[in-house]
Design an enzyme around this catalytic site. Structure first.
Site, PDB file in Angstrom:
ATOM      1  N   GLY A  76      -6.115   9.384   2.275  1.00 19.87           N
ATOM      2  CA  GLY A  76      -6.325  10.437   1.286  1.00 19.87           C
ATOM      3  C   GLY A  76      -7.269  10.013   0.180  1.00 19.87           C
ATOM      4  O   GLY A  76      -7.973  10.834  -0.398  1.00 19.87           O
ATOM      5  N   GLY A  77      -7.292   8.713  -0.100  1.00 20.83           N
ATOM      6  CA  GLY A  77      -8.198   8.190  -1.121  1.00 20.83           C
ATOM      7  C   GLY A  77      -9.535   7.750  -0.574  1.00 20.83           C
ATOM      8  O   GLY A  77     -10.414   7.327  -1.335  1.00 20.83           O
ATOM      9  N   GLU A  79      -8.148  -0.387   4.349  1.00 21.10           N
ATOM     10  CA  GLU A  79      -6.686  -0.478   4.278  1.00 21.10           C
ATOM     11  C   GLU A  79      -6.109  -0.941   5.610  1.00 21.10           C
ATOM     12  O   GLU A  79      -5.194  -1.770   5.653  1.00 21.10           O
ATOM     13  CB  GLU A  79      -6.094   0.877   3.892  1.00 21.10           C
ATOM     14  N   ASP A  92       0.851  -1.186   0.000  1.00 20.00           N
ATOM     15  CA  ASP A  92       0.000   0.000   0.000  1.00 20.00           C
ATOM     16  C   ASP A  92       0.888   1.236   0.000  1.00 20.00           C
ATOM     17  O   ASP A  92       2.116   1.146   0.009  1.00 20.00           O
ATOM     18  CB  ASP A  92      -0.911  -0.025   1.229  1.00 20.00           C
ATOM     19  N   GLY A  93       0.265   2.395  -0.004  1.00 19.21           N
ATOM     20  CA  GLY A  93       0.979   3.658   0.092  1.00 19.21           C
ATOM     21  C   GLY A  93       0.601   4.368   1.377  1.00 19.21           C
ATOM     22  O   GLY A  93      -0.099   3.822   2.226  1.00 19.21           O
ATOM     23  N   ALA A  94       1.062   5.588   1.539  1.00 21.48           N
ATOM     24  CA  ALA A  94       0.720   6.403   2.705  1.00 21.48           C
ATOM     25  C   ALA A  94       0.781   7.866   2.310  1.00 21.48           C
ATOM     26  O   ALA A  94       1.461   8.239   1.353  1.00 21.48           O
ATOM     27  CB  ALA A  94       1.668   6.127   3.867  1.00 21.48           C
TER      28      ALA A  94
END
EC number: 5.3.1.6
Length: 242
Positions: free
Chosen positions: A110-111, A117, A95-97
């Site tokens: 943010g999404g 998540e 995943d991202g952050a």
């Protein structure tokens, strides 16, 4: 009202870095794995890279997506998805952050997929977070803190938040409508305070408010892979100053 972040992908000058991070992470996937698919622009590149491996190598895996958008993309590139209601252990979550501090505490959401998540990260045997250097902050809160809130009594929840010193805006879509998460909830983006030196304390305080589903703080065991403009990648697994 805050607007739902728009996807820029290839117009982002850090796009090649995101692609490189994704290619490095997809090399971790082995046959038979259950893979957790995050959300956001970097996770999108990972899904595309994973789909390429599934097609070209006939890689046999299953995956669980953290959002409807990631699910649709995974289906489009041929990644087999398992029933998320039967989710147990996930071998690898990528995943991202939105922000990462020196202790590897993060803000996500943010999404708008923060709740799912975080469930994936909770289930992951190995969690890998992919970010570019812009996401590194000395203290969390540089942008905003997303809070997922149930529609029922949401105005009352906002009043309590404001009373406790958390001020922000309800997130909207680009069409000016209230943003609704995949779970049917709203997102309140907290702008003030703008720094969280002890996010664990804020998270505990916020989760005690009835109506709050989850908070964008992520304090979990995870590796953070940071991509830099010079093409280098630094892998962080524990407290490590930038």
């Amino acid at each position: 009202m805050s607007k739902q972040p728009e996807n820029s992908f290839s117009s982002d000058k850090f796009f090649p870095i995101k692609q490189k991070l994704a290619l490095e992470a997809v090399a971790l996937v082995e046959p038979g794995m259950c893979v957790g698919l995050g959300s956001g622009s970097t996770a999108r590149e990972f899904i595309l890279a994973l789909g390429d491996r599934v097609r070209t190598e006939r890689l046999v895996i299953t995956a669980v997506a953290s959002s409807r958008i990631s699910q649709l993309l995974a289906e489009a590139v041929g990644i087999p998805l398992s029933d998320h209601s039967l989710l147990q252990d996930v071998d690898l979550v990528v995943d991202g952050a939105d922000e990462v501090d020196p202790c590897l505490r993060m803000i996500k959401g943010g999404g708008g997929a923060l709740f799912r998540e975080k469930i994936l990260l909770q289930s992951g045997k190995r969690n890998v977070i992919l970010v570019d250097e812009r996401k590194l902050v000395p203290t969390l809160g540089k942008f905003s803190l997303p809070i997922e809130i149930a529609p029922f009594g949401c105005s009352s929840v906002q009043r309590i938040l404001n009373k406790q010193g958390y001020f922000g805006e309800w997130r909207e879509t680009s069409a000016g409508e209230r943003f609704i998460t995949d779970n049917g909830n709203y997102i309140y983006d907290v702008r003030t305070p703008d720094s969280y030196a002890n996010p664990e304390e804020d998270m505990i305080r916020l989760l005690q408010i009835r109506g709050i589903i989850d908070v964008g703080f992520v304090i979990a065991k995870a590796e953070v892979w940071v991509g830099y403009a010079d093409g280098s990648i630094v892998r962080k697994k524990e407290h490590n100053e930038y």
